[in-house]
Design an enzyme around this catalytic site. Structure first.
Site, short mmCIF file in Angstrom:
data_model
loop_
_atom_site.label_atom_id
_atom_site.label_comp_id
_atom_site.label_asym_id
_atom_site.label_seq_id
_atom_site.Cartn_x
_atom_site.Cartn_y
_atom_site.Cartn_z
N ARG A 266 -29.21 45.52 76.90
CA ARG A 266 -28.15 45.20 75.93
C ARG A 266 -28.76 44.63 74.64
O ARG A 266 -28.29 44.93 73.53
CB ARG A 266 -27.14 44.22 76.53
N LYS B 37 -24.10 41.90 70.45
CA LYS B 37 -24.20 40.45 70.65
C LYS B 37 -25.05 39.91 69.51
O LYS B 37 -26.26 39.71 69.65
CB LYS B 37 -24.79 40.15 72.04
N GLU C 156 -10.73 39.63 74.90
CA GLU C 156 -11.55 38.84 75.82
C GLU C 156 -11.45 37.38 75.40
O GLU C 156 -10.67 37.05 74.50
CB GLU C 156 -13.01 39.30 75.74
N1 PXG Z 1 -17.71 38.00 75.72
C1 PXG Z 1 -18.38 37.35 74.76
C2 PXG Z 1 -17.85 37.34 73.39
C3 PXG Z 1 -19.58 36.69 75.08
O1 PXG Z 1 -20.26 36.06 74.14
C4 PXG Z 1 -19.29 37.39 77.38
C5 PXG Z 1 -18.14 38.04 76.99
C6 PXG Z 1 -19.75 37.50 78.78
O2 PXG Z 1 -20.88 38.35 78.86
P1 PXG Z 1 -22.02 38.17 79.96
O3 PXG Z 1 -22.99 39.23 79.65
O4 PXG Z 1 -22.57 36.80 79.80
O5 PXG Z 1 -21.36 38.36 81.27
C7 PXG Z 1 -20.04 36.71 76.42
C8 PXG Z 1 -21.29 35.99 76.80
C9 PXG Z 1 -23.92 30.86 74.83
C10 PXG Z 1 -23.64 31.97 75.75
O6 PXG Z 1 -24.86 30.11 75.06
C11 PXG Z 1 -22.75 32.96 75.42
C12 PXG Z 1 -22.53 33.98 76.31
C13 PXG Z 1 -23.19 34.00 77.50
C14 PXG Z 1 -24.08 33.02 77.81
C15 PXG Z 1 -24.31 31.98 76.93
O7 PXG Z 1 -23.21 30.73 73.84
N2 PXG Z 1 -21.63 34.92 75.98
#
Ligand code: PXG
Length: 286
Positions: A52, A151, A184
């Protein structure tokens, strides 16, 4: 003990891991990142996160000056150097330093930064009783402006939505898309359960395709549950039997209220609990 931070091929004490004030990551939020969990010393779903990261970079025309397999090694090396058995890895790639101005051709040396740290999770009480959400007035990025599938280091719309949640006493906030559909949450994907069927918005709803989301969809299908990616409205959440979120930090967590309205029984439901258990055993490895 000082953390050891990986920066461009070397591990340095955190005080010495620095980037230029001319880095476009700082000046413009021009870069990409990943947040990854470490369980029992294993970096969880590392290749999925690396894939990703490189897709996000490709989408913003950022060439990462390291092969994906070397990036995986660098993550493992950073985790080992910090003696981390359970925690969190933040992987950041910036555009690099450049002239003042948006021109990406006038930048050089993308910075690769890997931080391994401990993680603060939602309190256990929230896993037992579920989260209360509010709908933010700040919508998710319009896909034609900046795809939510990237991201990127530009998280302001989610930061402002999360602040609306905090103002209302909620740890998370629901974000709608430009069509007013459910997208989301600010750092978590959303699912509902209705009559035994699990539903979650599709990528076209303008979401980050979460790694946890994909893992949970697979666990559900392996357990012979039906999972559909369909557009959802807030109505679908109000009338759902269950609702839950998935994310790297949250894992799987029930949502029991939206905008002051109780969802289902108002307690974490059986499908959510089953998926959390299945997810936790996945993280603990074979
Ligand atoms: N939507 C958004 C907008 C995110 O930023 C997720 C869904 C979940 O994705 P994953 O791949 O984690 O299942 C995210 C994930 C942080 C931090 O430190 C942010 C995320 C994940 C871990 C840490 O801000 N965002």
């Amino acid at each position: 003990m000082s953390r050891q931070v990986y920066i461009n091929g070397t591990l340095r004490p955190e005080e010495q891991a620095v980037v230029s004030v001319f880095d476009h990551g700082l000046l413009y939020g021009d870069g990409v990142f990943e947040g990854i969990r470490v369980y029992n010393g294993n970096v969880f779903l590392l290749s999925e996160h690396i894939e990703r990261l490189y897709e996000s970079a490709r989408a913003i025309r950022l060439e990462i000056p390291l092969a994906p397999s070397d990036m995986e090694d660098a993550v493992r090396q950073t985790v080992a150097a910090n003696d981390l058995t359970d925690g969190y890895v933040r992987l950041v790639v910036t555009r690099g330093a450049g002239t003042l101005g948006l021109d990406l051709r006038r930048t050089s040396d993308p910075q690769i930064i890997i931080i391994a740290d401990t993680i603060t999770m939602y309190p256990q009480e929230m896993y037992d009783n579920g989260l209360k959400l509010v709908t933010a007035s700040t919508i998710r990025n319009h896909p034609a402006a900046l795809s939510p599938r990237v991201k990127s280091l530009n998280y302001l719309n989610n930061i402002l939505a999360k602040a609306e949640g905090s103002d209302a006493g909620s740890e998370e906030a629901l974000m709608l898309n430009h069509r007013g559909e459910v997208a989301e949450c600010t750092g978590d994907n959303i699912f509902i359960v209705k009559k035994g069927i699990i539903r979650t918005p599709p990528p076209e709803a303008g979401i980050l395709e979460g790694i946890t989301r994909a893992a949970v969809m697979k666990l559900a299908r392996d357990a012979d549950l039906t999972v559909l990616e369909t557009p959802l409205e807030r109505h679908d959440i109000f009338t759902a039997d269950e609702c839950f979120l998935t994310g790297t930090a949250a894992e799987v967590i029930a949502v029991v209220e939206l905008d002051g309205r109780v969802i289902g029984t108002g307690k974490p439901g059986p499908v959510t609990r089953k998926l959390l258990t299945a997810f936790r055993s996945l993280t603990q490895g074979p």
